[in-house]
Design an enzyme around this catalytic site. Sequence first.
Site, mmCIF file in Angstrom:
data_model
loop_
_atom_site.group_PDB
_atom_site.id
_atom_site.type_symbol
_atom_site.label_atom_id
_atom_site.label_comp_id
_atom_site.label_asym_id
_atom_site.label_seq_id
_atom_site.Cartn_x
_atom_site.Cartn_y
_atom_site.Cartn_z
ATOM 1 N N ASP A 59 1.922 2.553 3.757
ATOM 2 C CA ASP A 59 2.640 2.570 2.475
ATOM 3 C C ASP A 59 3.937 3.369 2.535
ATOM 4 O O ASP A 59 4.204 4.204 1.672
ATOM 5 C CB ASP A 59 1.747 3.169 1.376
ATOM 6 C CG ASP A 59 0.353 2.608 1.341
ATOM 7 O OD1 ASP A 59 0.188 1.427 1.677
ATOM 8 O OD2 ASP A 59 -0.584 3.350 0.975
ATOM 9 N N GLU A 225 0.203 -5.746 -5.502
ATOM 10 C CA GLU A 225 0.512 -4.318 -5.558
ATOM 11 C C GLU A 225 1.869 -4.046 -4.912
ATOM 12 O O GLU A 225 2.593 -4.953 -4.518
ATOM 13 C CB GLU A 225 -0.574 -3.523 -4.821
ATOM 14 C CG GLU A 225 -0.726 -3.907 -3.363
ATOM 15 C CD GLU A 225 -1.964 -3.318 -2.710
ATOM 16 O OE1 GLU A 225 -2.800 -2.736 -3.429
ATOM 17 O OE2 GLU A 225 -2.106 -3.458 -1.483
#
Length: 335
Positions: A59, A225
Site C-alpha cells: 500500500d 478500495e
Amino acid sequence: MSFVSYNYPSRRIRHRDFALWLDTYQDTALFRADSSFRLTTPWAPKTTKGPVIPGLFADPHITTFNGRYYLYPTTDGYAGWSGTYYKAFSSSDLINWTDHGVILDHGPDVSWADNSAWAPAVTAKNGKYYLYFSGGLASGNTAKQLGVAVSDSPTGPFRDALGRPLIRSGQYSGQAIDPMVFTDDDGQSYLYWGQGAARVVRLNSDMVSFDPAQVRVITPTGYNEAPFVFKRNGVYYFMWSEGDTRSEDYRVAYATGSSSYGPWTKRGIVLQKRLELGIKGTGHHSVVRAPGTDTWYVAYHRFAVPAGNGTNRETTIDRMEFNADGTIRPIVPTL
C-alpha cells in the site's frame, strides 16, 4: 578478451576442460590467443530491479516534499495484516532509499487503535505534515477507523492530532480504510477513502475536520478500495484497485473527470499481473510527478517474488506514461 587473477597477477587465467585454471606458462602471443575468451552473446547491463525498499511492504503512498521523494507503506508480513506501525523512506532518485524508521506506532501513539496499521498517506499544509491512516483493535473488533496525525517533519515523529478517529467505524457504509488527500490548484484539500464504497469530502483548513454534510459517494463500477486522485493538464484522474489484495488478479483501474468530485468516466484497467515474470497481485498504488517535469511514476505492491501472497507483499516503482489525448498507457510491471 582475457581475465587476470586478482591474487596472482603474474599468472593468467586459462580455460581448460570447461574449467578455469591459473597457469604459469610463458606469456607469449600464442598463449594469449589460446587463453582468450570469446563472448557468444553480447553483454548488456542488468535492467531488472527488485523491490525498491527491502522487506515486506504494501500500500505505498509516494509523494514529494521540497524536491525529495518520500514513500510511506504499510508494514507487511503479518497474518491478517495486523501490523502496528508505519515507517518513512526518502530518496533523491527513486533508486537509493533512506529508512527513517518508525514514524507512528499504534501501540504507544494511538489510544483508539492498536493494530491494522494500514495504507498511510501524507500531505503538507500550514507548515505541517499530516498523516492519514486506518487502524483497528486486536481485541476481536475487526472494524476499522480513520485517523490523522501531525508532525513538523515528513519523517516524523507523528502524534495523533485528535486523540480519536477522524472517521468512526460505521459512520458511513463500507469499510473506513485507505485514506488519500488531494490538494487542488486553489489550495483546497479533499479527503478520499473507503473499501466497497468510495467517498470524498472537502477538508477544513485545519486538515483534521470536515463538514459531514459535504461527504459525497463517487463509487465507480469495479471499485473495491485504494482511491487515488491527481490532476494533469486540467484533467482530474481518479484511480482505484479492483479485486482482492489476496488475489493474483488484483489490479488498478482509472477514470477521468472535470472536478475533484467528478463526474467520472471510466477508462479501464492500466496495471495488472504479468505471469511470464511471476508478477502477481499488482495494486494499491499511488503516483508522483518528478518535480518540474511531466515525468510520472507509479508505486504499487505485488506479491513478493517468487513466493509471496496477499500478506507477503513488496513495493516497487515503474514509469507511468500518457497518450497524446491524456489517457494513461498500460503500465508495464517490471521485476
